[in-house]
Design a protein around this motif. Sequence first.
Motif, PDB file in Angstrom:
ATOM      1  N   TYR A  19      39.169  41.053  44.957  1.00  0.00           N
ATOM      2  CA  TYR A  19      39.960  41.713  45.988  1.00  0.00           C
ATOM      3  C   TYR A  19      41.334  42.017  45.400  1.00  0.00           C
ATOM      4  CZ  TYR A  19      42.829  42.332  50.178  1.00  0.00           C
ATOM      5  OH  TYR A  19      43.695  42.818  51.124  1.00  0.00           O
ATOM      6  N   LYS A  55      40.200  52.276  40.296  1.00  0.00           N
ATOM      7  CA  LYS A  55      41.141  52.408  41.413  1.00  0.00           C
ATOM      8  C   LYS A  55      42.528  51.922  41.004  1.00  0.00           C
ATOM      9  CE  LYS A  55      37.106  51.317  44.140  1.00  0.00           C
ATOM     10  NZ  LYS A  55      36.354  50.199  44.720  1.00  0.00           N
ATOM     11  N   TYR A 380      37.003  45.321  45.159  1.00  0.00           N
ATOM     12  CA  TYR A 380      37.420  46.037  46.369  1.00  0.00           C
ATOM     13  C   TYR A 380      38.945  46.020  46.452  1.00  0.00           C
ATOM     14  CZ  TYR A 380      32.551  45.332  47.873  1.00  0.00           C
ATOM     15  OH  TYR A 380      31.183  45.316  47.949  1.00  0.00           O
ATOM     16  N   THR A 381      39.511  47.048  47.031  1.00  0.00           N
ATOM     17  CA  THR A 381      40.965  47.100  47.205  1.00  0.00           C
ATOM     18  C   THR A 381      41.328  46.944  48.674  1.00  0.00           C
ATOM     19  OG1 THR A 381      41.134  49.497  47.578  1.00  0.00           O
ATOM     20  CG2 THR A 381      41.093  48.737  45.280  1.00  0.00           C
ATOM     21  N   ASP A 383      43.267  48.829  50.206  1.00  0.00           N
ATOM     22  CA  ASP A 383      43.265  50.162  50.816  1.00  0.00           C
ATOM     23  C   ASP A 383      41.916  50.469  51.476  1.00  0.00           C
ATOM     24  OD1 ASP A 383      45.813  50.485  49.864  1.00  0.00           O
ATOM     25  OD2 ASP A 383      45.256  51.841  48.225  1.00  0.00           O
ATOM     26  N   GLU A 384      40.843  49.928  50.895  1.00  0.00           N
ATOM     27  CA  GLU A 384      39.513  50.178  51.439  1.00  0.00           C
ATOM     28  C   GLU A 384      39.272  49.365  52.718  1.00  0.00           C
ATOM     29  OE1 GLU A 384      36.386  50.535  48.074  1.00  0.00           O
ATOM     30  OE2 GLU A 384      37.950  49.203  47.316  1.00  0.00           O
TER      31      GLU A 384
END
Length: 386
Positions: A19, A55, A380-381, A383-384
């Motif tokens: 993350y 990303k 995963y970021t 932002d997502e």
Amino acid sequence: MKGTFPVERFATIRTPFYYYDMELLRATLQAICKEVRQHQGFVVHYAVKANANAKLLHTIRLAGMGADCVSGGEIEASLQVGFPPEKIVFAGVGKSDWEINLGLDHDIFCFNVESIPELQVIDQLARAKSKTARVALRLNPNVGAHTHANITTGLAENKFGIALRDMDNVINEVSKMKNVSLVGLHFHIGSQILDMGDFQALCNRINDLQLQLERRHIRVEHINVGGGLGIDYQHPNRVPLPDFKSYFDTYARQLKLRPGQTLHFELGRAVVAQCGTLITRTLYIKKGATKQFCIVDAGFTDLIRPALYQAYHKIENISSNLPEETYDVVGPICESTDVFGKQVDLNGTRRGDLIAIRSAGAYGEIMASQYNCRPLPVGYTSDEMT
């Protein structure tokens, strides 16, 4: 104090995964850019080897940084997210022909060269393309760094760089080559350095070398001091940003740049480490004769640093408010070194609880493997998840 995570969102995602807090990454990039603007001629290249998640690379590129690559794959990853070739530097002790040709075809800014044989190959390949390759000599300054022995790179015993005693001979060889242009000197003394005195020692060595070169009427356009700035693994919540001011100010005060010279940096860990967290789920609590184990579904296939370097990462139970207990946090890999932390105080932990292994944005996802036929972790970021 625990970090802030969208635990509810995490509950539906298969673990383990990475993350990335993009707000923190952007704040880190802003802090770097703010300090760099204070000093004329300072240029930062992001060390892609720390984390090549597309990303993150895209966000770093938007901040205006260049890319420091150590493989052809990293050059390709940088080009794919839009890094301009003229901002790409290519380092590495063992560059293969296809990687060198890739750099030549895209007219990258510079090859950081580590030996005469490498120079000869670059000259030969550039001649075949009727091109001139810009090169910087990576010199081994024999400067020690206060860091883990496995991540020092600037001592005479390390495999990296050209020995100082060979500098004059290498420069003589370069002068005979028609398809190589010497544009700079490159240095790198290690990683996870927190003592500014180490960087000051490097400055002193570079100052001496510049005087030696000037006695031969040689002046280079670019000085590249590598990266190496460390982060606070103990306190990721209290100290999320490295001390960029002291880092850049040390070079501004101690390094005697000549008029028109550009100073290049290759920061990696300091850019991305704190924004990344490995999220894993508790499988079992196993009580031994003298201790209890928190067995999680992440292993050293997902984060190898503790097994490889005995590296410390702060570990938190982000889904429990129970009183603290003490655990050895271990993974499922059939190896005794698959341990993330011993005698770790966590909020009382039960099967299914989410565990956050902090400061894992550098040398985490990028070093993951598929040992035991395990799938690679997904990144995963934030932002997502908004």
